[in-house]
Design a protein around this motif. Structure first.
Motif, short mmCIF file in Angstrom:
data_model
loop_
_atom_site.label_atom_id
_atom_site.label_comp_id
_atom_site.label_asym_id
_atom_site.label_seq_id
_atom_site.Cartn_x
_atom_site.Cartn_y
_atom_site.Cartn_z
N LEU A 13 2.78 -10.56 -52.55
CA LEU A 13 2.78 -11.04 -51.15
C LEU A 13 4.18 -11.83 -51.20
O LEU A 13 4.68 -11.39 -50.01
CB LEU A 13 1.60 -12.14 -51.36
N MET A 16 6.40 -9.06 -50.38
CA MET A 16 6.06 -8.42 -48.87
C MET A 16 6.72 -9.38 -47.75
O MET A 16 7.41 -8.99 -46.84
CB MET A 16 4.70 -8.15 -48.75
N LEU A 17 6.51 -10.70 -48.18
CA LEU A 17 6.78 -11.55 -46.97
C LEU A 17 8.41 -11.64 -47.02
O LEU A 17 8.92 -11.70 -45.95
CB LEU A 17 6.44 -13.23 -47.70
N ILE A 19 10.33 -9.02 -47.29
CA ILE A 19 10.81 -7.91 -46.51
C ILE A 19 10.66 -7.98 -45.12
O ILE A 19 11.75 -7.61 -44.51
CB ILE A 19 9.65 -6.61 -47.05
N VAL A 20 9.59 -8.66 -44.60
CA VAL A 20 9.23 -8.80 -43.38
C VAL A 20 10.14 -9.96 -42.93
O VAL A 20 10.85 -9.72 -41.87
CB VAL A 20 7.86 -9.42 -43.13
N THR A 104 -1.00 -11.13 -39.80
CA THR A 104 -0.03 -9.98 -39.55
C THR A 104 1.40 -10.60 -39.46
O THR A 104 1.65 -11.72 -39.38
CB THR A 104 -0.37 -9.12 -38.15
N GLU A 105 2.30 -9.65 -39.62
CA GLU A 105 3.64 -9.95 -39.69
C GLU A 105 4.11 -10.53 -38.41
O GLU A 105 4.90 -11.47 -38.20
CB GLU A 105 4.66 -8.66 -40.08
N GLU A 107 2.27 -12.42 -36.48
CA GLU A 107 1.64 -13.68 -36.42
C GLU A 107 2.47 -14.48 -37.02
O GLU A 107 3.20 -15.66 -36.70
CB GLU A 107 0.30 -13.77 -36.84
N LEU A 108 2.93 -14.12 -38.01
CA LEU A 108 3.80 -14.96 -39.02
C LEU A 108 5.12 -15.09 -38.51
O LEU A 108 5.74 -16.50 -38.28
CB LEU A 108 4.15 -14.04 -40.42
#
Lengths: 226, 519
Positions: A13, A16-17, A19-20, A104-105, A107-108
């Motif tokens: 996670l 992934m975070l 990356i986003v 979702t990305e 929302e984040l």
């Protein structure tokens, strides 16, 4: 470059975070445990903290409290549970906002943007309510010439209310105006932050003068007739 | 008599003591009464006996005087009578008896009569004197002794006919006042009633003390049983001895052990279930977040992929969302099952919440919707998140099944409750299914594909949410007439019986139903 510190023990996670967040143009520092979090925070001095509630070692609520002792940095908690106790504990420890997994990305990024947003302020503008003076340029709040340390979110909440004295804000109004998004109703967020704001600016938080509750509707700024 | 009834109903010791007291009072009174009447008749019998004896003595004295009387020259009949009368003055004392000497009927010496000092001759009734003259025997009776110038006393009189030489027939009466006997009896009665009262009191006190003592373990057992019922599962009765109380105590304790074991087993199960739900929640949500974000990133870049991969990215994205919704609903349902659902009560305007939810679910496409709201806000005390979820589920459900028909949403309220009706004119469902619509994963028509992204848990969760607010959701439906769902909750989150503010059978359907007998 805006830097974001991600404190999460789940490697995938966290990756992934980053990356986003990298994709959105943020610099990311990853921390994998609660025990090291505060040290890293002090050395990196990030602009925003994403903090998982469940961490090995020190848990997120504790880390949050630790950071708040020295910094007013925006903190967004990531929680796997939407259980009231969990969320409230995080908010009371000083978190500005929280996100319930899975998100979702989109929302984040929206949340992060909202927390980093700066209001367009004319230089030298000040607001006041009673003996509380708000310096909009310097992002400072003084009461009887003594500075009150407010987080950016508490500051925004106070400004939103004081800008239009007497106007009654529903919790939803405040969510969209201060938190900058419209989630499914979560009035707890507003309630907890109003409590925290009162604890800082009111003489007697049990009997508020500045941030008043309008029963059944929401809140308003005002001088209670004495 | 609330004060009198309460201890009678509530205290076993009181009942027993009162019973014993009543019984002992009756028995003691009977015994005392018997004793008294024995003493009384004994005393009278003795008095009568001695009176008869004394009478005989006096009668003999008179006979003797008749013989001894020495008439002088001057003596006349009057002297004779007087000497005879004075002979009657024998006995124990003047107070002991009174004499009445009366000429009999037909005696010509009507003026020669004698009574003891102060005694009124009327004491002897005509009736008594008739009996004496007729029977010619000694007669006796109880009568009232009258004194000249007022005053009287109960007395016993003995009388007989005697013949005096030259003077003729006379009735001789000796009247014995019963004052002394009555005095004694009065004394006896006083003593007896004092002794009786003391006896009853003693019996009462003793029985009260004794019953209190023997009831005490019962009281303690009752108290402990009450405490056990109120949740103190470790309470046990202290067992002493081998009597019935000890047996009761042992039986209770055994039952308590079995019950508390069962309860803690169930509690444990429920705790385990909650823990499991919480763990699943946490463990699943973190990877799901990663997957969702990954799928989001892939989806955002689908334009760079070959068509098949791009479509796959789309499917992945959609199914991720569906999976997430299903997971969220499943977790919610199991939270209800584990009774771990918490209610976060706040006051808010239900109409504002409804409007917001409509905007959220329908967006701009609201042409088919008719909204009927009451004037002004309807403030209720409830969990706003759950109420909003009910609205979301009901509206989504109506939109999914409206079949291009209209949807009507109505809010009505009264003092107690607020009702929200969601009516559609779509496919509807059979009358018999009006309860089954709330079952988990239930479908009106299993052959029909699920058109929307519904999880099949929405209405089940909504019903649970309504129950959590002490309210309910009622459902009405007819095939191709549409469906009507009415949520009703008390405004102040109070438990109670109430009527919905909106009838679940739509008004425009009542006439149809009246005409046709359905199914």
């Amino acid at each position: 470059m805006t830097s974001i510190m991600v404190i999460d023990d789940d490697q995938h996670l966290a990756e992934m975070l980053s990356i986003v967040l990298n994709g959105a143009g943020y610099e990311v520092d990853l921390v994998g445990s609660g025990d090291m979090a505060y040290e890293v925070f002090q050395s990196q001095d990030p602009d925003l903290v994403l903090l998982d509630v469940m961490l090995p070692g020190k848990d997120g609520v504790e880390v949050c409290r630790e950071i708040r002792t020295t910094s007013m940095v925006p903190i967004v908690m990531l929680t796997a549970k939407s259980d009231t106790t969990d969320v409230i504990a995080g908010l009371e420890a000083g978190a500005d906002d929280y996100m319930v997994k899975p998100f979702t990305e989109g929302e984040l990024l929206a949340r992060i943007k909202a927390r980093l947003r700066r209001q367009n302020i004319v230089d030298g503008q000040t607001l006041s309510i009673g003996d509380v003076v708000i310096d909009l340029t310097g992002h400072k709040v003084k009461k009887n010439s003594k500075e009150i340390p407010l987080t950016r979110l508490e500051f925004d909440l106070l400004v939103a209310l004081v800008k239009e004295p007497g106007r009654v804000f529903t919790r939803e109004d405040l969510l969209s105006e201060v938190w900058g998004y419209r989630p499914a109703t979560d009035t707890r967020l507003v309630n907890v932050h109003v409590q925290r704001l009162r604890a800082k600016v009111e003489d007697d938080p049990e009997n508020p003068k500045f941030v008043l509750t309008v029963r059944g509707i929401g809140y308003k700024a005002g001088q209670k007739e004495l | 008599m609330a004060i009198g009834i309460r201890p009678w109903r509530q205290s076993l010791a009181f009942k027993i003591t009162a019973g014993i007291l009543l019984l002992s009072a009756i028995l003691t009174s009977a015994a005392v009464a018997t004793l008294y009447s024995q003493i009384k008749s004994g005393l009278y019998r003795e008095k009568y006996q001695s009176s008869q004896n004394l009478y005989s003595t006096i009668a003999s004295a008179i006979q003797l005087q008749v013989i001894l009387f020495q008439p002088t020259k001057k003596s006349n009949l009057k002297d004779r009578f007087d000497s005879i009368f004075s002979a009657t003055n024998v006995g124990l004392g003047s107070n002991d008896h009174e004499i009445v000497l009366l000429p009999a009927k037909g005696n010509k010496h009507k003026n020669f009569l004698g009574t003891s000092d102060g005694v009124d001759p009327s004491t002897i009734s005509n009736n008594f004197s008739e009996i004496v003259e007729k029977t010619k025997k000694i007669s006796s009776r109880n009568l009232t002794l009258n004194y000249i110038g007022g005053g009287n006393a109960n007395a016993y009189a003995v009388g007989a006919l005697i013949t005096l030489p030259e003077l003729g027939d006379y009735e001789l009466y000796v009247v014995f006042p019963l004052t002394d006997v009555e005095k004694s009896l009065h004394l006896v009665r006083n003593y007896l009633s004092i002794i009786g009262t003391i006896l009853i009191l003693l019996i009462g006190l003793t029985s009260a003390w004794f019953t209190q003592r023997s009831i005490k373990p019962v009281r303690e057992a009752a108290l402990i049983a009450e405490e056990f019922t109120s949740g103190l599962l470790d309470r046990r009765i202290l067992i002493k001895g081998e009597d019935e109380m000890a047996r009761l105590g042992r039986a209770f304790n055994e039952m308590a052990v079995v019950l508390s074991r069962q309860i803690s087993r169930l509690e444990n199960l429920s705790r385990l279930q909650q823990r499991f739900v919480s763990d699943v929640s946490h463990e699943l949500r973190t990877p799901l977040t990663t997957m969702k974000m990954a799928s989001g990133v892939i989806h955002a870049n689908r334009d760079f992929f070959a068509p098949a991969v791009a479509r796959s990215a789309e499917l992945l994205q959609v199914q991720m969302e569906r999976f997430e919704k299903l997971l969220a609903d499943l977790l919610e349902v199991s939270r209800f099952d584990a009774q771990a659902a918490a209610v976060d009560l706040v006051e808010f305007d239900i109409c504002a919440t409804l409007e917001r939810t409509i905007d959220y679910v329908l967006g701009a496409d609201k042409t088919f919707l008719q909204l009927k709201l009451p004037e002004g806000p309807v403030i209720i005390l409830a969990d706003e998140r759950r109420i909003e979820r009910i609205f979301r589920n009901l509206i989504t459900n109506a939109v999914d099944h409206r079949n291009e028909g209209n949807v009507e949403i109505t809010v009505a309220h009264n003092e107690q409750v607020v009702s929200v009706g969601v009516r559609d004119y779509g496919v509807g469902f059979a009358r018999k299914d009006s309860q089954r619509v709330f079952e988990r994963f239930w479908r009106a028509d299993p052959s029909r594909a699920r058109s929307s992204g519904g999880t099949g848990l929405g209405l089940a969760i909504s019903q649970e949410d309504a129950l959590l607010h002490h309210g309910k959701i009622e459902a009405w439906g007819r095939p191709f007439h549409g469906a009507n769902f009415v949520l009703t909750i008390p405004k102040t989150n109070e438990i109670g019986e109430f009527e919905s503010a909106i009838a679940v059978i739509p008004e425009d359907e009542i006439s149809t139903i009246a005409g046709i007998k359905e199914e």
